[in-house]
Scaffold this motif. Structure first.
Motif, PDB file in Angstrom:
ATOM      1  N   TRP A   1      -3.104  11.946  -1.793  1.00 59.74           N
ATOM      2  CA  TRP A   1      -3.936  12.737  -0.867  1.00 59.74           C
ATOM      3  C   TRP A   1      -3.516  14.195  -1.021  1.00 59.74           C
ATOM      4  O   TRP A   1      -2.407  14.554  -0.637  1.00 59.74           O
TER       5      TRP A   1
ATOM      6  N   ASP B   1       0.831   5.438  -0.199  1.00 62.94           N
ATOM      7  CA  ASP B   1       0.132   6.724  -0.188  1.00 62.94           C
ATOM      8  C   ASP B   1       1.131   7.859  -0.422  1.00 62.94           C
ATOM      9  O   ASP B   1       2.277   7.794   0.052  1.00 62.94           O
TER      10      ASP B   1
ATOM     11  N   ILE C   1      -2.015   5.983  -3.918  1.00 64.88           N
ATOM     12  CA  ILE C   1      -3.161   6.880  -3.687  1.00 64.88           C
ATOM     13  C   ILE C   1      -2.600   8.248  -3.333  1.00 64.88           C
ATOM     14  O   ILE C   1      -1.724   8.349  -2.468  1.00 64.88           O
TER      15      ILE C   1
ATOM     16  N   HIS D   1       0.861  -1.188   0.000  1.00 67.60           N
ATOM     17  CA  HIS D   1       0.000   0.000   0.000  1.00 67.60           C
ATOM     18  C   HIS D   1       0.904   1.248   0.000  1.00 67.60           C
ATOM     19  O   HIS D   1       1.766   1.378   0.862  1.00 67.60           O
TER      20      HIS D   1
END
Ligand SMILES: C[S@@+](CC[C@H](N)C(=O)[O-])C[C@H]1O[C@@H](n2cnc3c(N)ncnc32)[C@H](O)[C@@H]1O
Length: 224
Positions: free
Chosen positions: A105, A75, A103, A73
């Motif tokens: 942000w 981020d 991902i 994962h």
């Protein structure tokens, strides 16, 4: 190294989604990208967070290192990617083949990190390359310390800056953290030898591993 990254480093520029030439700047240098990748390979994380994307140079390096580890994962937090940076980090990650590997942000780390900590999240490796003031770095570390498990790693860019150097002096005093050495292979790189001859630090990133639960008393302090 990923061909897109290799080409960017070789030419020091790239063509953006606007068909314009963009000069490479504000990025993690080639040697440090490779050291970052070596640290990731030697300490395979299950979850990674990067603070500060800009043109996405370190992001591509991280995504490439993670790709060989299977499902990790990843981020990235940066409030300015689609504004100040014209989506160039997203563009480079996509060109490099990592569009679905992370991902993004788009908010400041000082708002993002406390949310993760409050939710009890765990992050195994954090690369810090955002706003480089002393207090910003201190605030980021305050929460990163809560997110990192024992064995987790935090890496800071730009130790040549007085603000970061001062902060590293403080972090070095915390008993539950130990500095990770650069890999011997990379220390033999000709680029590092040139830096040594020029009496500049071999690398401008530094990594600390959390080696124990942080058991400091409420009033702990060591001068630094
Ligand atoms: C030096 S650049 C990052 C370079 C990038 N790591 C690379 O190697 O290409 C710093 C980045 O930090 C971002 N930044 C500034 N303030 C921030 C904040 N409060 N939280 C997260 N990122 C921030 C900026 O938008 C910028 O993209």
């Amino acid at each position: 190294m990923n061909p897109v990254l290799e080409d960017i480093f070789r030419t020091q520029q790239f063509i953006g989604p606007d068909d314009q030439i963009h000069r490479l700047h504000s990025h993690l240098p080639d040697l440090e990208c490779r050291l970052l990748q070596a640290w990731i390979a030697a300490n395979p994380p299950g979850r990674v967070l990067e603070i500060g994307m800009a043109q996405g140079i370190s992001s591509v390096a991280i995504a490439e290192a993670l790709a060989s580890l299977g499902k990790v994962h990843y981020d990235i937090v940066d409030p300015n990617q689609h504004t100040e940076w014209n989506s160039l980090g997203v563009w480079n990650l996509t060109r490099a083949g990592f569009a679905d590997s992370y991902i993004l942000w788009e908010e400041p780390s000082e708002y993002y990190l406390p949310r993760l900590a409050a939710a009890g999240e765990i992050v195994d490796l954090v690369f810090v390359d955002g706003w480089h003031s002393f207090e910003q770095t201190l605030v980021e570390f305050y929460y990163i310390n809560r997110l990192l498990p024992v064995g987790g790693i935090v890496i800071f860019d730009d130790i040549q800056l007085p603000s970061i150097a001062k902060f590293i002096g403080y972090l070095g005093r915390i008993p539950s953290y130990q500095r990770l050495p650069p890999t011997e292979t990379l220390r033999k790189d000709p680029g590092v030898r040139v830096r040594r001859m020029a009496s500049v630090p071999e690398f401008r990133i530094v990594a600390f591993q959390k080696i124990a639960i942080d058991a400091r008393a409420w009033d702990w302090f060591e001068d630094f």
